[in-house]
Design a protein around this motif. Structure first.
Motif, PDB file in Angstrom:
ATOM      1  N   MET A   1     -47.520 -31.290  14.023  1.00  0.00           N
ATOM      2  CA  MET A   1     -46.081 -31.279  14.035  1.00  0.00           C
ATOM      3  C   MET A   1     -45.588 -32.507  14.781  1.00  0.00           C
ATOM      4  O   MET A   1     -46.110 -32.844  15.823  1.00  0.00           O
ATOM      5  N   SER A   2     -44.613 -33.177  14.261  1.00  0.00           N
ATOM      6  CA  SER A   2     -44.086 -34.400  14.840  1.00  0.00           C
ATOM      7  C   SER A   2     -42.762 -34.127  15.551  1.00  0.00           C
ATOM      8  O   SER A   2     -41.739 -33.896  14.903  1.00  0.00           O
ATOM      9  N   VAL A   3     -42.795 -34.150  16.871  1.00  0.00           N
ATOM     10  CA  VAL A   3     -41.574 -33.966  17.659  1.00  0.00           C
ATOM     11  C   VAL A   3     -40.596 -35.095  17.360  1.00  0.00           C
ATOM     12  O   VAL A   3     -39.386 -34.871  17.216  1.00  0.00           O
ATOM     13  N   LYS A   4     -41.127 -36.283  17.216  1.00  0.00           N
ATOM     14  CA  LYS A   4     -40.302 -37.456  16.899  1.00  0.00           C
ATOM     15  C   LYS A   4     -39.464 -37.196  15.643  1.00  0.00           C
ATOM     16  O   LYS A   4     -38.253 -37.404  15.631  1.00  0.00           O
ATOM     17  N   HIS A   5     -40.108 -36.722  14.600  1.00  0.00           N
ATOM     18  CA  HIS A   5     -39.407 -36.515  13.338  1.00  0.00           C
ATOM     19  C   HIS A   5     -38.513 -35.283  13.377  1.00  0.00           C
ATOM     20  O   HIS A   5     -37.474 -35.246  12.711  1.00  0.00           O
ATOM     21  N   ALA A   6     -38.900 -34.285  14.149  1.00  0.00           N
ATOM     22  CA  ALA A   6     -38.030 -33.114  14.320  1.00  0.00           C
ATOM     23  C   ALA A   6     -36.723 -33.538  14.982  1.00  0.00           C
ATOM     24  O   ALA A   6     -35.632 -33.115  14.568  1.00  0.00           O
ATOM     25  N   ILE A   7     -36.823 -34.400  16.000  1.00  0.00           N
ATOM     26  CA  ILE A   7     -35.616 -34.895  16.684  1.00  0.00           C
ATOM     27  C   ILE A   7     -34.770 -35.727  15.726  1.00  0.00           C
ATOM     28  O   ILE A   7     -33.545 -35.568  15.666  1.00  0.00           O
ATOM     29  N   LEU A   8     -35.418 -36.592  14.948  1.00  0.00           N
ATOM     30  CA  LEU A   8     -34.660 -37.381  13.967  1.00  0.00           C
ATOM     31  C   LEU A   8     -33.945 -36.468  12.978  1.00  0.00           C
ATOM     32  O   LEU A   8     -32.784 -36.710  12.625  1.00  0.00           O
ATOM     33  N   GLY A   9     -34.609 -35.419  12.539  1.00  0.00           N
ATOM     34  CA  GLY A   9     -33.995 -34.476  11.608  1.00  0.00           C
ATOM     35  C   GLY A   9     -32.790 -33.779  12.204  1.00  0.00           C
ATOM     36  O   GLY A   9     -31.756 -33.607  11.542  1.00  0.00           O
ATOM     37  N   LEU A  10     -32.902 -33.373  13.455  1.00  0.00           N
ATOM     38  CA  LEU A  10     -31.771 -32.711  14.117  1.00  0.00           C
ATOM     39  C   LEU A  10     -30.608 -33.672  14.330  1.00  0.00           C
ATOM     40  O   LEU A  10     -29.443 -33.297  14.172  1.00  0.00           O
ATOM     41  N   LEU A  11     -30.928 -34.925  14.659  1.00  0.00           N
ATOM     42  CA  LEU A  11     -29.865 -35.913  14.860  1.00  0.00           C
ATOM     43  C   LEU A  11     -29.256 -36.368  13.538  1.00  0.00           C
ATOM     44  O   LEU A  11     -28.121 -36.835  13.507  1.00  0.00           O
ATOM     45  N   TYR A  12     -29.991 -36.240  12.458  1.00  0.00           N
ATOM     46  CA  TYR A  12     -29.443 -36.558  11.141  1.00  0.00           C
ATOM     47  C   TYR A  12     -28.290 -35.609  10.818  1.00  0.00           C
ATOM     48  O   TYR A  12     -27.284 -36.004  10.235  1.00  0.00           O
ATOM     49  N   GLU A  13     -28.453 -34.358  11.255  1.00  0.00           N
ATOM     50  CA  GLU A  13     -27.422 -33.348  11.024  1.00  0.00           C
ATOM     51  C   GLU A  13     -26.141 -33.674  11.793  1.00  0.00           C
ATOM     52  O   GLU A  13     -25.043 -33.600  11.252  1.00  0.00           O
ATOM     53  N   LYS A  14     -26.291 -34.042  13.090  1.00  0.00           N
ATOM     54  CA  LYS A  14     -25.131 -34.386  13.917  1.00  0.00           C
ATOM     55  C   LYS A  14     -25.632 -34.954  15.256  1.00  0.00           C
ATOM     56  O   LYS A  14     -26.757 -34.690  15.668  1.00  0.00           O
ATOM     57  N   PRO A  15     -24.792 -35.732  15.949  1.00  0.00           N
ATOM     58  CA  PRO A  15     -25.174 -36.215  17.284  1.00  0.00           C
ATOM     59  C   PRO A  15     -25.379 -35.027  18.237  1.00  0.00           C
ATOM     60  O   PRO A  15     -24.692 -34.003  18.115  1.00  0.00           O
ATOM     61  N   ARG A  16     -26.337 -35.179  19.148  1.00  0.00           N
ATOM     62  CA  ARG A  16     -26.660 -34.095  20.084  1.00  0.00           C
ATOM     63  C   ARG A  16     -27.106 -34.681  21.416  1.00  0.00           C
ATOM     64  O   ARG A  16     -27.524 -35.818  21.496  1.00  0.00           O
ATOM     65  N   HIS A  17     -27.091 -33.832  22.443  1.00  0.00           N
ATOM     66  CA  HIS A  17     -27.680 -34.200  23.734  1.00  0.00           C
ATOM     67  C   HIS A  17     -29.059 -33.539  23.810  1.00  0.00           C
ATOM     68  O   HIS A  17     -29.420 -32.704  22.972  1.00  0.00           O
ATOM     69  N   GLY A  18     -29.837 -33.908  24.806  1.00  0.00           N
ATOM     70  CA  GLY A  18     -31.223 -33.466  24.919  1.00  0.00           C
ATOM     71  C   GLY A  18     -31.436 -31.964  24.866  1.00  0.00           C
ATOM     72  O   GLY A  18     -32.293 -31.469  24.132  1.00  0.00           O
ATOM     73  N   TYR A  19     -30.657 -31.224  25.648  1.00  0.00           N
ATOM     74  CA  TYR A  19     -30.847 -29.767  25.675  1.00  0.00           C
ATOM     75  C   TYR A  19     -30.472 -29.156  24.330  1.00  0.00           C
ATOM     76  O   TYR A  19     -31.103 -28.215  23.864  1.00  0.00           O
ATOM     77  N   GLU A  20     -29.459 -29.715  23.683  1.00  0.00           N
ATOM     78  CA  GLU A  20     -29.053 -29.233  22.364  1.00  0.00           C
ATOM     79  C   GLU A  20     -30.153 -29.497  21.329  1.00  0.00           C
ATOM     80  O   GLU A  20     -30.353 -28.705  20.406  1.00  0.00           O
ATOM     81  N   ILE A  21     -30.873 -30.597  21.492  1.00  0.00           N
ATOM     82  CA  ILE A  21     -32.016 -30.886  20.618  1.00  0.00           C
ATOM     83  C   ILE A  21     -33.106 -29.842  20.836  1.00  0.00           C
ATOM     84  O   ILE A  21     -33.652 -29.290  19.880  1.00  0.00           O
ATOM     85  N   LYS A  22     -33.415 -29.549  22.090  1.00  0.00           N
ATOM     86  CA  LYS A  22     -34.445 -28.552  22.413  1.00  0.00           C
ATOM     87  C   LYS A  22     -34.098 -27.190  21.822  1.00  0.00           C
ATOM     88  O   LYS A  22     -34.912 -26.572  21.135  1.00  0.00           O
ATOM     89  N   THR A  23     -32.890 -26.724  22.056  1.00  0.00           N
ATOM     90  CA  THR A  23     -32.502 -25.398  21.555  1.00  0.00           C
ATOM     91  C   THR A  23     -32.372 -25.392  20.024  1.00  0.00           C
ATOM     92  O   THR A  23     -32.719 -24.403  19.379  1.00  0.00           O
ATOM     93  N   GLY A  24     -31.902 -26.500  19.451  1.00  0.00           N
ATOM     94  CA  GLY A  24     -31.806 -26.593  17.998  1.00  0.00           C
ATOM     95  C   GLY A  24     -33.177 -26.517  17.344  1.00  0.00           C
ATOM     96  O   GLY A  24     -33.362 -25.846  16.323  1.00  0.00           O
ATOM     97  N   PHE A  25     -34.149 -27.184  17.952  1.00  0.00           N
ATOM     98  CA  PHE A  25     -35.511 -27.135  17.436  1.00  0.00           C
ATOM     99  C   PHE A  25     -36.064 -25.717  17.511  1.00  0.00           C
ATOM    100  O   PHE A  25     -36.622 -25.199  16.544  1.00  0.00           O
TER     101      PHE A  25
END
Length: 180
Positions: free
Chosen positions: A1-25
């Motif tokens: 599993m690629s954390v890098k690409h998971a973060i890119l995918g979440l940011l593709y949806e909308k801008p986020r801060h770090g904790y929002e990325i963690k909970t979104g994942f």
């Protein structure tokens, strides 16, 4: 599993801060893969360094927001289109079985039985989790579970093949001939 690409995918949806990325994942994977906050922030730093993500500044709560760049979108697209290579010939259970046969391990049948028991426990857990999920709300997770169940079913059949092959190791037969 690629954390890098998971973060890119979440940011593709909308801008986020770090904790929002963690909970979104964690929401995306239904809490099945915990993500360490430190890993999110170190990965974000690398993504910024590689110009795949850019900081936007801070929100009203002083949390740094990030968004994906065009280069990040291209990297995400490249990754999504790249086929996944499964390592079918590097199975840990098969390696254990090979070692057990090579050394004449007398409890090889017990080893296989323990593995089957563990797989059956996992099948039960996945089946129970699947029954708790709503298909409309959690359809993606249900598909993942169904795939996992199919893999486990195939692995159980494969263990049956190992059992049928027998626990009489070639090593033992070779050394008995040398003793004669």
């Amino acid at each position: 599993m690629s954390v890098k690409h998971a973060i890119l995918g979440l940011l593709y949806e909308k801008p986020r801060h770090g904790y929002e990325i963690k909970t979104g994942f964690e929401q995306m994977v239904h809490q099945q893969w915990p993500l360490n906050s430190g890993q999110v922030y170190t990965t974000l730093e690398r993504l910024v360094r590689d110009r795949l993500v850019e900081p936007l500044g801070e929100d009203v709560r002083d949390r740094k927001q990030y968004r994906i760049t065009e280069a990040g979108k291209q990297e995400l697209r490249r990754w999504l289109l790249e086929p996944v290579q499964k390592s079918l010939l590097k199975d840990e259970m098969f390696f254990k079985w090979l070692c057990a046969r090579k050394m004449g391990f007398p409890e090889i049948d017990k080893m296989i039985m323990n593995q089957k028991k563990k797989m059956m426990e996992t099948i039960l857990q996945l089946t129970q989790l699947q029954a708790q999920l709503d298909r409309e709300q959690h359809g993606d997770m249900i598909l993942l579970i169904e795939g996992g169940l199919l893999h486990l079913e195939a692995d159980l059949k494969w263990l049956q093949c190992l059992e049928e092959e027998g626990s009489s190791p070639a090593w033992e037969v070779q050394h008995e001939k040398k003793r004669e």
